[in-house]
Design an enzyme around this catalytic site. Structure first.
Site, PDB file in Angstrom:
ATOM      1  CB  SER A  26      -0.934   0.005   1.213  1.00  0.00           C
ATOM      2  OG  SER A  26      -0.205  -0.184   2.401  1.00  0.00           O
ATOM      3  CB  THR A 158     -41.341  23.578 -10.345  1.00  0.00           C
ATOM      4  OG1 THR A 158     -42.499  23.929 -11.098  1.00  0.00           O
ATOM      5  CG2 THR A 158     -41.246  24.502  -9.138  1.00  0.00           C
ATOM      6  CG  HIS A 159     -42.171  20.008 -12.962  1.00  0.00           C
ATOM      7  ND1 HIS A 159     -42.391  18.696 -12.587  1.00  0.00           N
ATOM      8  CD2 HIS A 159     -42.905  20.764 -12.091  1.00  0.00           C
ATOM      9  CE1 HIS A 159     -43.221  18.664 -11.551  1.00  0.00           C
ATOM     10  NE2 HIS A 159     -43.543  19.908 -11.221  1.00  0.00           N
ATOM     11  CB  SER A 280     -14.615  23.830 -29.491  1.00  0.00           C
ATOM     12  OG  SER A 280     -14.465  22.972 -30.600  1.00  0.00           O
ATOM     13  CE  LYS A 286     -19.184  23.947 -28.445  1.00  0.00           C
ATOM     14  NZ  LYS A 286     -20.452  23.491 -27.920  1.00  0.00           N
ATOM     15  CG  ASN A 288     -17.396  24.223 -24.875  1.00  0.00           C
ATOM     16  OD1 ASN A 288     -18.430  24.636 -25.399  1.00  0.00           O
ATOM     17  ND2 ASN A 288     -16.460  23.566 -25.548  1.00  0.00           N
ATOM     18  CD  GLU A 293     -19.581  20.723 -20.003  1.00  0.00           C
ATOM     19  OE1 GLU A 293     -20.165  19.982 -20.805  1.00  0.00           O
ATOM     20  OE2 GLU A 293     -18.656  21.481 -20.334  1.00  0.00           O
ATOM     21  CE1 TYR A 320      -6.406  -3.648   8.950  1.00  0.00           C
ATOM     22  CE2 TYR A 320      -5.483  -5.833   8.609  1.00  0.00           C
ATOM     23  CZ  TYR A 320      -5.617  -4.520   8.223  1.00  0.00           C
ATOM     24  OH  TYR A 320      -4.954  -4.075   7.111  1.00  0.00           O
ATOM     25  CD  GLN A 325      -2.835  -2.570   1.909  1.00  0.00           C
ATOM     26  OE1 GLN A 325      -2.189  -2.944   2.897  1.00  0.00           O
ATOM     27  NE2 GLN A 325      -2.507  -2.930   0.691  1.00  0.00           N
ATOM     28  CE  LYS A 328      -4.297   2.373   3.980  1.00  0.00           C
ATOM     29  NZ  LYS A 328      -5.201   1.726   4.958  1.00  0.00           N
TER      30      LYS A 328
HETATM   31  N1  ARG Z   1      -1.316  -1.547   5.127  1.00  0.00           N
HETATM   32  C1  ARG Z   1      -2.270  -2.042   6.076  1.00  0.00           C
HETATM   33  C2  ARG Z   1      -3.577  -1.273   5.933  1.00  0.00           C
HETATM   34  O1  ARG Z   1      -3.573  -0.325   5.238  1.00  0.00           O
HETATM   35  C3  ARG Z   1      -1.750  -1.838   7.454  1.00  0.00           C
HETATM   36  C4  ARG Z   1      -2.188  -2.850   8.466  1.00  0.00           C
HETATM   37  C5  ARG Z   1      -1.721  -4.187   8.108  1.00  0.00           C
HETATM   38  N2  ARG Z   1      -1.950  -5.094   9.159  1.00  0.00           N
HETATM   39  C6  ARG Z   1      -1.728  -6.383   8.981  1.00  0.00           C
HETATM   40  N3  ARG Z   1      -1.918  -7.109  10.016  1.00  0.00           N
HETATM   41  N4  ARG Z   1      -1.376  -6.868   7.846  1.00  0.00           N
HETATM   42  O2  ARG Z   1      -4.582  -1.647   6.458  1.00  0.00           O
END
Ligand code: ARG
Length: 467
Positions: A26, A158-159, A280, A286, A288, A293, A320, A325, A328
């Site tokens: 990650s 409206t509409h 354009s 044009k 735009n 948008e 967990y 992961q 994020k």
């Molecule tokens: N990179 C992991 C995450 O984003 C961190 C935690 C990993 N924990 C584990 N026991 N493998 O969630």
């Protein structure tokens, strides 16, 4: 036989497959959390010192090492090897490299499970605060424009069919209300983000006498989590954030949709400044509304992020799981998208020229004051349903004979109902229609002005408190 070189490699006799390394890493995206990871680690280290797990010297060494790593990351001097799974391991291995075995003591009583939960909360706490201030700024822009367009009349729809004349200010303040609710939602979300998960360790808590309150104090968390299993698996706060972001994007998308329609040649209510439009490559004439948008388009992607996280979460067994992961990227992407949109809309709004005459002209068209005429009859004692039918009949006849209400003479009016008098003529234009709206929260000029003043007072109170 080649042993695993991972920090967790003790029980492994073979190194990780290269493909797996790449697949599970990650680091390419969670490196964004480095500052929060380091802040969390320093707090944890100071707590370990306080409870006697590490010495003062060790703690100082660890803290200084971590600070140095932060500086080097910021200066672009630290290159992480791709085999380091995530930002947590990357920082830890850099630390051990720099300060030796003492670095290995930092992770006492901690798991990456509670560490990553902490990092994400610290990150979102900061970003939510930034989003809130961007929302405040955007609300200000709507309020300022409402103030400067207080006499501009807009056909209300409206509409997407012409309905009744309204003040442009009233329309703009409708967005103020939406953004204000958005802000409140983010503030409420912040309360649930702002809980310390550290101390939950892998899932069960720790047998070390960790002082969680001390860590909370250092990191300025008003609360600590009450259940370690929940603490490592809870991402409700992130889902809430994504939902608040989705609603906020939806509001902006709707506003942009109006801007797009209004800037078309057919409507011609506004001109978006050159700086916020594009041309354009083929059609020279044009101009735009691409920015508007794109905000509309990016809304879909933020919704996608919300659905992504909800789907990641729905089948997880306690507690967990590595699936987490995947929380994020949707969060990061949403923060970037939302912050970008909030900023750009405020600036675009500042540069919009409203064609007041054109709006007024359209506001008066299409029998938009018919409701006022029905209300007029109601005030003369005619039941509303009857009045509605009478005025509907008048409109129908006008449409057939190609007339407007202003073309009718008193005897025409009286043919429809004897209650019509000379005072009906003052009810036919858009301005008087707006003046007649005295109800609180309505589009009457007095009401709108009152609202603007109230919101301006609110704003100066806020600014004073901020100082
Ligand atoms: N990179 C992991 C995450 O984003 C961190 C935690 C990993 N924990 C584990 N026991 N493998 O969630």
């Amino acid at each position: 036989m080649k042993k695993s070189r991972k920090p967790w490699g003790g029980r492994f006799s073979a190194p990780t497959d290269r493909q797996v390394e790449e697949f599970t890493s990650s680091l390419p995206f969670d490196r964004r959390l480095y500052r929060h990871d380091i802040a969390g680690s320093i707090a944890h280290c100071r707590m370990l010192e306080r409870i006697g797990v590490i010495s003062r010297e060790e703690a100082d060494k660890i803290a200084a090492g971590l600070e140095g790593i932060r500086r080097d990351i910021e200066a672009g001097l630290l290159r992480f090897s791709p085999e380091l799974e995530d930002i947590h391991m990357a920082v830890e291995s850099a630390l051990v490299e720099r300060i030796g075995p003492a670095g290995g003591k930092l992770h006492s009583g901690r798991s990456r499970n509670d560490q990553v939960a902490l990092d994400l909360r610290l990150y979102l706490r900061e970003e939510t605060a930034r989003i809130i201030s961007l929302l405040e700024r955007l609300k200000d822009a709507f309020l300022d424009t409402a103030r400067s367009e207080i006499d501009t009349i807009l056909p209300g729809y409206t509409h997407l069919q012409k309905a009744q004349p309204v003040l442009l200010s009233h329309y703009l303040l409708a967005y103020w209300e939406m953004l204000d609710r958005d802000e409140t939602r983010f503030r409420e979300c912040l309360e649930r983000i702002n809980v310390l998960p550290l101390g939950a360790a892998a899932l069960a808590g720790s047998s070390l006498p960790l002082d969680r309150k001390y860590v909370a104090q250092i990191l300025e968390f008003p609360r600590i989590s009450g259940n370690s299993m929940d603490a490592v698996s809870d991402r409700d706060f992130a889902a809430e954030f994504l939902f608040a972001a989705s609603l906020c994007m939806m509001h902006m998308s709707r506003f942009c949709e109006d801007l797009i329609i209004w800037s078309s040649g057919e409507f011609s209510f506004i001109e978006i400044s050159d700086a916020f439009t594009t041309g354009s490559s083929l059609m020279p004439q044009k101009k735009n509304p691409d920015v508007a948008e794109l905000v509309r388009g990016k809304t879909g992607r933020v919704y996608g992020n919300l659905i992504c996280l909800l789907t990641v979460l729905k089948g997880l067994p306690m507690s967990y799981n590595r699936d987490l992961q995947e929380d994020k990227e949707p969060v990061f992407d949403t923060v970037d998208t939302l912050a970008g949109c909030l900023g750009v809309i405020g600036s675009m709004l500042d540069g919009i020229k409203f064609d007041r005459e054109r709006m007024l002209e359209e506001a008066a068209r299409g029998f938009s004051t018919a409701t006022e005429i029905a209300d007029y009859l109601v005030m003369k004692g005619v039941p509303f349903r009857t009045a509605h039918g009478i005025v509907g009949g008048i409109v129908g006849e006008c449409v057939r004979s190609g007339k407007t209400l202003a073309d009718l003479r008193l005897e025409d009016w009286r043919r429809y109902h004897s209650s019509f008098g000379n005072d009906v003529f003052s009810r036919l234009d858009a301005k008087s229609s707006i003046l007649s709206k005295t109800v609180e929260g309505g589009t009457g000029r007095k009401q709108v002005k009152k609202r603007i003043e109230a919101l301006e007072r609110l704003r100066s109170k806020r600014r004073k408190a901020d100082r």
